[in-house]
Design a protein around this motif. Structure first.
Motif, mmCIF file in Angstrom:
data_model
loop_
_atom_site.group_PDB
_atom_site.id
_atom_site.type_symbol
_atom_site.label_atom_id
_atom_site.label_comp_id
_atom_site.label_asym_id
_atom_site.label_seq_id
_atom_site.Cartn_x
_atom_site.Cartn_y
_atom_site.Cartn_z
ATOM 1 N N MET A 1 0.960 -0.789 -0.664
ATOM 2 C CA MET A 1 0.061 0.148 -0.143
ATOM 3 C C MET A 1 0.977 1.468 0.168
ATOM 4 N N PRO A 2 0.635 2.515 -1.018
ATOM 5 C CA PRO A 2 1.544 3.541 -1.152
ATOM 6 C C PRO A 2 1.470 4.321 0.025
ATOM 7 N N PHE A 3 2.419 5.128 0.472
ATOM 8 C CA PHE A 3 2.062 5.810 1.172
ATOM 9 C C PHE A 3 1.560 7.566 0.509
ATOM 10 N N LYS A 4 0.582 7.809 1.863
ATOM 11 C CA LYS A 4 -0.362 8.700 0.739
ATOM 12 C C LYS A 4 -0.664 10.450 1.940
ATOM 13 N N ALA A 5 0.063 11.468 1.828
ATOM 14 C CA ALA A 5 -0.257 11.815 3.025
ATOM 15 C C ALA A 5 0.053 14.529 2.123
ATOM 16 N N SER A 6 -0.283 14.283 2.704
ATOM 17 C CA SER A 6 -0.639 16.324 2.406
ATOM 18 C C SER A 6 0.936 16.422 1.992
ATOM 19 N N HIS A 7 0.758 17.304 1.630
ATOM 20 C CA HIS A 7 2.244 17.833 1.213
ATOM 21 C C HIS A 7 3.208 17.325 0.806
ATOM 22 N N VAL A 8 2.971 15.534 0.132
ATOM 23 C CA VAL A 8 4.419 14.526 -0.247
ATOM 24 C C VAL A 8 4.179 15.020 -1.465
ATOM 25 N N GLU A 47 4.876 18.154 12.049
ATOM 26 C CA GLU A 47 4.706 17.104 12.793
ATOM 27 C C GLU A 47 3.253 16.433 12.510
ATOM 28 N N THR A 48 2.652 16.411 11.796
ATOM 29 C CA THR A 48 1.156 15.952 11.251
ATOM 30 C C THR A 48 1.838 14.997 10.170
ATOM 31 N N LEU A 49 2.848 15.438 9.856
ATOM 32 C CA LEU A 49 3.205 14.262 8.217
ATOM 33 C C LEU A 49 4.989 13.624 8.917
ATOM 34 N N ILE A 50 4.954 14.277 9.988
ATOM 35 C CA ILE A 50 5.347 12.613 10.965
ATOM 36 C C ILE A 50 4.879 11.666 11.833
ATOM 37 N N ALA A 51 3.495 12.018 12.199
ATOM 38 C CA ALA A 51 3.379 10.949 12.409
ATOM 39 C C ALA A 51 2.228 10.186 12.207
ATOM 40 N N TYR A 56 1.990 4.582 9.705
ATOM 41 C CA TYR A 56 2.509 4.266 7.923
ATOM 42 C C TYR A 56 3.488 3.144 8.213
ATOM 43 N N ALA A 57 4.831 3.677 8.927
ATOM 44 C CA ALA A 57 6.318 2.389 9.073
ATOM 45 C C ALA A 57 5.623 1.492 9.977
ATOM 46 N N ARG A 58 5.043 1.700 11.140
ATOM 47 C CA ARG A 58 4.291 0.876 12.168
ATOM 48 C C ARG A 58 4.152 -0.531 10.819
ATOM 49 N N ALA A 59 3.440 0.058 10.692
ATOM 50 C CA ALA A 59 1.817 -1.149 9.857
ATOM 51 C C ALA A 59 2.585 -1.899 8.730
ATOM 52 N N ASN A 60 3.593 -1.042 8.217
ATOM 53 C CA ASN A 60 3.801 -2.372 6.431
ATOM 54 C C ASN A 60 5.587 -2.481 6.756
ATOM 55 N N ILE A 61 6.252 -1.545 7.292
ATOM 56 C CA ILE A 61 7.877 -1.886 7.336
ATOM 57 C C ILE A 61 8.056 -3.195 8.347
ATOM 58 N N ALA A 65 13.200 0.371 11.059
ATOM 59 C CA ALA A 65 13.561 1.097 9.759
ATOM 60 C C ALA A 65 13.494 2.773 10.871
ATOM 61 N N SER A 66 13.826 4.024 9.433
ATOM 62 C CA SER A 66 13.725 5.415 9.864
ATOM 63 C C SER A 66 13.225 5.961 8.416
ATOM 64 N N ILE A 67 12.640 6.581 9.365
ATOM 65 C CA ILE A 67 11.929 8.110 7.949
ATOM 66 C C ILE A 67 13.234 9.304 8.144
ATOM 67 N N ARG A 68 12.695 9.614 6.595
ATOM 68 C CA ARG A 68 14.112 10.616 6.159
ATOM 69 C C ARG A 68 13.037 11.758 5.628
ATOM 70 N N LEU A 69 12.957 13.102 6.696
ATOM 71 C CA LEU A 69 12.116 14.090 5.243
ATOM 72 C C LEU A 69 13.165 14.525 4.570
ATOM 73 N N VAL A 70 12.797 14.686 3.192
ATOM 74 C CA VAL A 70 13.816 15.996 2.329
ATOM 75 C C VAL A 70 12.724 16.996 2.154
ATOM 76 N N SER A 71 13.343 18.032 1.984
ATOM 77 C CA SER A 71 12.655 19.333 1.418
ATOM 78 C C SER A 71 12.655 20.095 -0.232
ATOM 79 N N THR A 72 11.447 19.803 -0.439
ATOM 80 C CA THR A 72 11.958 20.420 -2.070
ATOM 81 C C THR A 72 12.235 22.114 -2.172
ATOM 82 N N GLN A 73 11.927 22.340 -1.099
ATOM 83 C CA GLN A 73 12.220 23.767 -1.239
ATOM 84 C C GLN A 73 13.380 23.834 -0.847
#
Length: 77
Positions: A1-8, A47-51, A56-61, A65-73
């Motif tokens: 299942m793909p991860f979908k969230a606002s601002h991604v 904070e909403t994106l991190i949560a 998603y990671a808990r349910a699917n990986i 696991a680790s999560i890396r956020l990368v800004s496109t700004q």
């Protein structure tokens, strides 16, 4: 299942090989500014994106696991 969230804009996965073992890495590209000192930083949205990514990671990986956020700004630092 793909991860979908606002601002991604894009999600990819990598494997980090460490002396202690292997860790799955979820890489999330976002249009949000991630530097708290940037005038357009939105703490609530970040904070909403991190949560959402953690849930998603808990349910699917499996395994570590680790999560890396990368800004496109630009202008993050």
């Amino acid at each position: 299942m793909p991860f979908k969230a606002s601002h991604v804009s894009f999600v990819s996965f990598a494997v980090e090989v460490l002396p202690s073992g292997v860790c799955q890495v979820m890489i999330v590209e976002t249009g949000l500014h991630l530097n708290p000192k940037h005038p357009s930083y939105n703490r609530s949205a970040v904070e909403t994106l991190i949560a959402s990514a953690r849930d998603y990671a808990r349910a699917n990986i499996e395994g570590p696991a680790s999560i890396r956020l990368v800004s496109t700004q630009s202008g993050e630092i």
